[in-house]
Design a protein around this motif. Structure first.
Motif, PDB file in Angstrom:
ATOM      1  N   VAL A 281      24.478 -74.488  31.374  1.00  0.00           N
ATOM      2  CA  VAL A 281      25.643 -73.592  31.430  1.00  0.00           C
ATOM      3  C   VAL A 281      25.976 -73.398  32.905  1.00  0.00           C
ATOM      4  O   VAL A 281      25.076 -73.119  33.712  1.00  0.00           O
ATOM      5  CB  VAL A 281      25.310 -72.207  30.819  1.00  0.00           C
ATOM      6  CG1 VAL A 281      26.529 -71.303  30.849  1.00  0.00           C
ATOM      7  CG2 VAL A 281      24.761 -72.340  29.417  1.00  0.00           C
ATOM      8  N   ARG A 282      27.255 -73.558  33.249  1.00  0.00           N
ATOM      9  CA  ARG A 282      27.658 -73.293  34.637  1.00  0.00           C
ATOM     10  C   ARG A 282      28.509 -72.032  34.649  1.00  0.00           C
ATOM     11  O   ARG A 282      29.508 -71.935  33.928  1.00  0.00           O
ATOM     12  CB  ARG A 282      28.461 -74.472  35.203  1.00  0.00           C
ATOM     13  CG  ARG A 282      28.652 -74.355  36.711  1.00  0.00           C
ATOM     14  CD  ARG A 282      29.411 -75.521  37.319  1.00  0.00           C
ATOM     15  NE  ARG A 282      30.833 -75.457  37.015  1.00  0.00           N
ATOM     16  CZ  ARG A 282      31.473 -76.334  36.260  1.00  0.00           C
ATOM     17  NH1 ARG A 282      30.823 -77.352  35.719  1.00  0.00           N
ATOM     18  NH2 ARG A 282      32.765 -76.209  36.032  1.00  0.00           N
ATOM     19  N   VAL A 283      28.092 -71.082  35.464  1.00  0.00           N
ATOM     20  CA  VAL A 283      28.814 -69.811  35.529  1.00  0.00           C
ATOM     21  C   VAL A 283      29.530 -69.742  36.874  1.00  0.00           C
ATOM     22  O   VAL A 283      28.897 -69.894  37.927  1.00  0.00           O
ATOM     23  CB  VAL A 283      27.844 -68.618  35.364  1.00  0.00           C
ATOM     24  CG1 VAL A 283      28.583 -67.295  35.493  1.00  0.00           C
ATOM     25  CG2 VAL A 283      27.141 -68.698  34.016  1.00  0.00           C
ATOM     26  N   GLU A 284      30.824 -69.539  36.826  1.00  0.00           N
ATOM     27  CA  GLU A 284      31.637 -69.520  38.054  1.00  0.00           C
ATOM     28  C   GLU A 284      32.050 -68.082  38.371  1.00  0.00           C
ATOM     29  O   GLU A 284      32.544 -67.354  37.493  1.00  0.00           O
ATOM     30  CB  GLU A 284      32.884 -70.382  37.870  1.00  0.00           C
ATOM     31  CG  GLU A 284      32.549 -71.838  37.549  1.00  0.00           C
ATOM     32  CD  GLU A 284      33.788 -72.671  37.222  1.00  0.00           C
ATOM     33  OE1 GLU A 284      33.603 -73.830  36.817  1.00  0.00           O
ATOM     34  OE2 GLU A 284      34.924 -72.144  37.345  1.00  0.00           O
ATOM     35  N   LEU A 285      31.851 -67.706  39.623  1.00  0.00           N
ATOM     36  CA  LEU A 285      32.233 -66.357  40.054  1.00  0.00           C
ATOM     37  C   LEU A 285      33.643 -66.368  40.626  1.00  0.00           C
ATOM     38  O   LEU A 285      34.153 -67.424  40.997  1.00  0.00           O
ATOM     39  CB  LEU A 285      31.246 -65.841  41.104  1.00  0.00           C
ATOM     40  CG  LEU A 285      29.904 -65.340  40.555  1.00  0.00           C
ATOM     41  CD1 LEU A 285      29.022 -66.495  40.148  1.00  0.00           C
ATOM     42  CD2 LEU A 285      29.202 -64.472  41.578  1.00  0.00           C
ATOM     43  N   THR A 286      34.226 -65.196  40.744  1.00  0.00           N
ATOM     44  CA  THR A 286      35.597 -65.145  41.271  1.00  0.00           C
ATOM     45  C   THR A 286      35.645 -65.583  42.734  1.00  0.00           C
ATOM     46  O   THR A 286      36.683 -66.032  43.213  1.00  0.00           O
ATOM     47  CB  THR A 286      36.197 -63.727  41.150  1.00  0.00           C
ATOM     48  OG1 THR A 286      35.286 -62.815  41.744  1.00  0.00           O
ATOM     49  CG2 THR A 286      36.442 -63.347  39.711  1.00  0.00           C
ATOM     50  N   ASP A 287      34.514 -65.468  43.450  1.00  0.00           N
ATOM     51  CA  ASP A 287      34.528 -65.871  44.867  1.00  0.00           C
ATOM     52  C   ASP A 287      34.276 -67.367  45.038  1.00  0.00           C
ATOM     53  O   ASP A 287      34.129 -67.847  46.155  1.00  0.00           O
ATOM     54  CB  ASP A 287      33.502 -65.061  45.667  1.00  0.00           C
ATOM     55  CG  ASP A 287      32.065 -65.338  45.249  1.00  0.00           C
ATOM     56  OD1 ASP A 287      31.851 -66.235  44.395  1.00  0.00           O
ATOM     57  OD2 ASP A 287      31.159 -64.674  45.768  1.00  0.00           O
ATOM     58  N   GLY A 288      34.185 -68.121  43.923  1.00  0.00           N
ATOM     59  CA  GLY A 288      34.024 -69.562  44.005  1.00  0.00           C
ATOM     60  C   GLY A 288      32.582 -70.028  43.898  1.00  0.00           C
ATOM     61  O   GLY A 288      32.324 -71.219  43.708  1.00  0.00           O
ATOM     62  N   ASP A 289      31.636 -69.114  44.041  1.00  0.00           N
ATOM     63  CA  ASP A 289      30.225 -69.468  43.913  1.00  0.00           C
ATOM     64  C   ASP A 289      29.925 -69.861  42.463  1.00  0.00           C
ATOM     65  O   ASP A 289      30.640 -69.439  41.547  1.00  0.00           O
ATOM     66  CB  ASP A 289      29.374 -68.254  44.304  1.00  0.00           C
ATOM     67  CG  ASP A 289      28.162 -68.668  45.127  1.00  0.00           C
ATOM     68  OD1 ASP A 289      27.818 -69.866  45.072  1.00  0.00           O
ATOM     69  OD2 ASP A 289      27.600 -67.800  45.803  1.00  0.00           O
ATOM     70  N   THR A 290      28.881 -70.627  42.235  1.00  0.00           N
ATOM     71  CA  THR A 290      28.477 -70.968  40.866  1.00  0.00           C
ATOM     72  C   THR A 290      26.974 -70.815  40.720  1.00  0.00           C
ATOM     73  O   THR A 290      26.232 -70.890  41.712  1.00  0.00           O
ATOM     74  CB  THR A 290      28.837 -72.428  40.493  1.00  0.00           C
ATOM     75  OG1 THR A 290      28.103 -73.312  41.334  1.00  0.00           O
ATOM     76  CG2 THR A 290      30.320 -72.695  40.611  1.00  0.00           C
ATOM     77  N   VAL A 291      26.533 -70.626  39.504  1.00  0.00           N
ATOM     78  CA  VAL A 291      25.106 -70.630  39.205  1.00  0.00           C
ATOM     79  C   VAL A 291      24.923 -71.360  37.878  1.00  0.00           C
ATOM     80  O   VAL A 291      25.697 -71.175  36.946  1.00  0.00           O
ATOM     81  CB  VAL A 291      24.500 -69.202  39.218  1.00  0.00           C
ATOM     82  CG1 VAL A 291      25.195 -68.295  38.254  1.00  0.00           C
ATOM     83  CG2 VAL A 291      23.022 -69.235  38.963  1.00  0.00           C
ATOM     84  N   THR A 292      23.906 -72.193  37.822  1.00  0.00           N
ATOM     85  CA  THR A 292      23.689 -73.060  36.665  1.00  0.00           C
ATOM     86  C   THR A 292      22.302 -72.798  36.080  1.00  0.00           C
ATOM     87  O   THR A 292      21.348 -72.573  36.822  1.00  0.00           O
ATOM     88  CB  THR A 292      23.796 -74.537  37.106  1.00  0.00           C
ATOM     89  OG1 THR A 292      25.101 -74.723  37.644  1.00  0.00           O
ATOM     90  CG2 THR A 292      23.598 -75.480  35.951  1.00  0.00           C
ATOM     91  N   ALA A 293      22.227 -72.817  34.762  1.00  0.00           N
ATOM     92  CA  ALA A 293      20.949 -72.571  34.098  1.00  0.00           C
ATOM     93  C   ALA A 293      21.002 -73.187  32.695  1.00  0.00           C
ATOM     94  O   ALA A 293      22.094 -73.466  32.191  1.00  0.00           O
ATOM     95  CB  ALA A 293      20.695 -71.063  33.998  1.00  0.00           C
ATOM     96  N   PRO A 294      19.836 -73.379  32.071  1.00  0.00           N
ATOM     97  CA  PRO A 294      19.853 -73.939  30.718  1.00  0.00           C
ATOM     98  C   PRO A 294      20.473 -72.990  29.686  1.00  0.00           C
ATOM     99  O   PRO A 294      20.917 -73.434  28.627  1.00  0.00           O
ATOM    100  CB  PRO A 294      18.379 -74.183  30.384  1.00  0.00           C
ATOM    101  CG  PRO A 294      17.611 -73.943  31.611  1.00  0.00           C
ATOM    102  CD  PRO A 294      18.479 -73.239  32.610  1.00  0.00           C
ATOM    103  N   THR A 295      20.453 -71.680  29.974  1.00  0.00           N
ATOM    104  CA  THR A 295      20.984 -70.697  29.007  1.00  0.00           C
ATOM    105  C   THR A 295      21.708 -69.568  29.751  1.00  0.00           C
ATOM    106  O   THR A 295      21.495 -69.364  30.949  1.00  0.00           O
ATOM    107  CB  THR A 295      19.841 -70.035  28.184  1.00  0.00           C
ATOM    108  OG1 THR A 295      18.927 -69.458  29.113  1.00  0.00           O
ATOM    109  CG2 THR A 295      19.133 -71.014  27.277  1.00  0.00           C
ATOM    110  N   ALA A 296      22.527 -68.841  29.019  1.00  0.00           N
ATOM    111  CA  ALA A 296      23.160 -67.630  29.580  1.00  0.00           C
ATOM    112  C   ALA A 296      23.164 -66.533  28.520  1.00  0.00           C
ATOM    113  O   ALA A 296      23.243 -66.819  27.319  1.00  0.00           O
ATOM    114  CB  ALA A 296      24.593 -67.929  30.027  1.00  0.00           C
ATOM    115  N   VAL A 297      23.030 -65.296  28.997  1.00  0.00           N
ATOM    116  CA  VAL A 297      23.149 -64.139  28.095  1.00  0.00           C
ATOM    117  C   VAL A 297      24.392 -63.377  28.506  1.00  0.00           C
ATOM    118  O   VAL A 297      24.525 -62.948  29.659  1.00  0.00           O
ATOM    119  CB  VAL A 297      21.904 -63.222  28.170  1.00  0.00           C
ATOM    120  CG1 VAL A 297      22.095 -62.009  27.258  1.00  0.00           C
ATOM    121  CG2 VAL A 297      20.653 -63.990  27.767  1.00  0.00           C
ATOM    122  N   ILE A 298      25.295 -63.222  27.563  1.00  0.00           N
ATOM    123  CA  ILE A 298      26.566 -62.542  27.827  1.00  0.00           C
ATOM    124  C   ILE A 298      26.428 -61.100  27.349  1.00  0.00           C
ATOM    125  O   ILE A 298      26.254 -60.860  26.152  1.00  0.00           O
ATOM    126  CB  ILE A 298      27.732 -63.224  27.055  1.00  0.00           C
ATOM    127  CG1 ILE A 298      27.646 -64.764  27.150  1.00  0.00           C
ATOM    128  CG2 ILE A 298      29.079 -62.685  27.507  1.00  0.00           C
ATOM    129  CD1 ILE A 298      27.754 -65.336  28.524  1.00  0.00           C
TER     130      ILE A 298
END
Ligand SMILES: Cc1cc2nc3c(=O)[nH]c(=O)nc-3n(C[C@H](O)[C@H](O)[C@H](O)COP(=O)(O)OP(=O)(O)OC[C@H]3O[C@@H](n4cnc5c(N)ncnc54)[C@H](O)[C@@H]3O)c2cc1C
Length: 456
Positions: free
Chosen positions: A242-259
């Motif tokens: 899962v790739r999570v994109e922040l409003t400032d353009g940064d990203t963080v990637t992980a096998p899972t995400a909890v919303i």
């Protein structure tokens, strides 16, 4: 470490009680996480704010031993609680027929019995409330609004107005938009007792505020990299991660995400692929909780007083919070802020007008509160479903989608719409993520804080 360089097991979006509990529970399982919180603080819809010498709760406040998850946390971290409001000498009244009617102990007993009567369908509809299931509904009560159910109540006007005030406090939105089942559910969770429900909803608070409790939980989330001021704009699932994109353009990637986003906020983040149609529809429709809670400073010592008022009034409940030689602080609840003759928290004259039917002659000095419904990271208050949402929305809001897991006080199994429900959902999401990662062959860390001090 910059988010880009970190490679956690999980990305957690949201730092309210659901997100922070998830982070701590994952730590306990040896899982690493990055928690991304849009605000400059943890707590979400709980917010302890210092004002005029008080630690004021602008959001979630009341907790109770009937709520097993939050109480276990209070016990675990030895957080001090206190009874509130000050029941001794409390003057109780209801606005009825255009006047303030004082309630004797006998009157109050009758009022609570009437609330039992109103909530009675909860006995058959929620025979096992802690399992999150519901019983047969031959009358289709799930589609009934609080307003429609009130119309079935044939009692004296004062009693009806008091119960209507209670509905306003629970719905925290217009009564024709709130499901009758929501009050039945709280009644069932409180041992099918209106008296216990009143205690669970307004008797006990944390002395130093909810921030002490969430701070204690966060402090034990040692394998979580907690990032404030980190609003997420997009979540992409592709292939192995899962790739999570922040409003400032940064990203963080992980096998899972909890919303852990509030139900009303889900649609403000872009999901690729899109979330299920039911989740998107629920977020667009929103839940009914949209009321206003604030603290109001008034002149003089008005003593300990609690006044309930039906929906026709713009303020539906007030209670003394504290008083000193110069004045008093009240907590004020308005289920439908659109009815308030005020433009904002600086509109002292508007609030003074709104309070007159409940406290004739009262003089307002200042107001302190938070506008949750217009807060982009909340878009509402506590989660009170609309008619039909219980059966149509709730199970789906919790449903995993690929590598995305969901936790929120808005979709909890038992004490949904409370701090307890948020914590409960955090327990479950961490467990589900851990099982998923284990099945997928992801190794756990042995967290430093959890290593056995005993050397082999
Ligand atoms: C006025 C009010 C009074 C209440 N009274 C009580 C009470 O007395 N007792 C009780 O038990 N409960 C009460 N509640 C309900 C309780 O506060 C909530 O049910 C509970 O706090 C929800 O926790 P949560 O973690 O599920 O959601 P939240 O606390 O809403 O946490 C979600 C988090 O996600 C963050 N977020 C949102 N968008 C983004 C984004 N794009 N990127 C990153 N982060 C994002 C938010 O900032 C927030 O911190 C009250 C709520 C309100 C508003």
């Amino acid at each position: 470490m910059p988010i880009k360089e970190s490679s956690p097991d999980v990305v957690i979006i949201g730092g309210g009680f659901a997100g922070v509990t998830t982070a701590r529970e994952l730590t306990m399982r040896g899982r690493t996480a990055v928690l991304l919180e849009a605000r400059d603080r943890l707590g979400g819809r709980t917010y302890t704010s210092d004002h005029d010498g008080h630690a004021m709760e602008l959001g979630g406040t009341w907790v109770h031993p009937l709520q097993p998850h939050v109480w276990a946390e209070i016990d675990r971290y030895e957080v001090e609680t206190e009874t509130f409001p000050v029941l001794e000498g409390l003057r109780q009244a209801v606005v009825s027929g255009g006047r303030v009617v004082d309630l004797s102990d006998d009157d109050l007993t009758k009022a609570v019995e009437t609330l039992d009567q109103y909530c009675a369908p909860g006995t058959t509809l929620f025979p096992e409330p802690y399992t999150g299931t519901w019983g047969p509904d031959p009358q289709n009560l799930d589609d009934r609004s609080m307003r429609q159910h009130l119309d079935t109540l044939k009692v004296a006007p004062e009693l009806r107005d008091w119960v209507e005030g209670m509905c306003c406090l629970t719905a925290f939105g217009p009564l024709d938009q709130a499901a009758a089942t929501e009050l039945f559910r709280l009644y069932a969770l409180s041992g099918w007792s209106a008296a216990q429900m009143l205690a669970a909803l307004s008797a006990t608070k944390l002395v130093k505020g909810t921030r002490e409790l969430i701070g204690a939980i966060a402090a034990q989330a040692r394998l979580a990299d907690i990032r404030l001021n980190s609003p997420v704009r997009r979540v992409v699932q592709n292939g192995e991660h899962v790739r999570v994109e922040l409003t400032d353009g940064d990203t963080v990637t992980a096998p899972t995400a909890v919303i852990t986003l509030p139900m009303n906020v889900l649609n403000t983040v872009e999901f690729d692929p899109p979330l299920s149609q039911t989740k998107r529809t629920a977020s667009a429709e929103r839940h009914a909780g949209a009321g206003m809670k604030c603290y109001v400073r008034v002149k003089g010592d008005i003593g300990n007083v609690a006044v309930m008022a039906p929906e026709a009034q713009s303020v539906n409940w007030l209670v003394t919070y504290d008083h000193d030689a110069n004045g008093s602080w009240l907590i004020v609840f308005a289920a439908n802020p659109k009815r308030l003759p005020m433009s904002g928290f600086d509109d002292v004259a508007g609030m003074q007008e709104a309070l007159q039917p409940l406290l004739p002659g009262v003089q307002v000095e200042s107001i302190y509160g938070w506008d949750w419904s217009n807060d982009p990271h909340a878009l509402g208050t506590w989660c009170i479903y609309r008619p039909g949402q219980l059966t149509q929305v709730l199970p789906e809001l919790r449903t995993t989608e690929g590598r995305l897991f969901f936790a929120s006080g808005d979709s909890a199994v038992s004490w949904r719409s409370s701090i307890d429900g948020a914590i409960e959902s955090g327990y479950h999401s961490a467990q589900h993520v851990d099982e998923y990662l284990t099945a997928a062959g992801h190794q756990t860390l042995s967290p430093a804080g959890l290593r056995s001090p005993v050397k082999a």
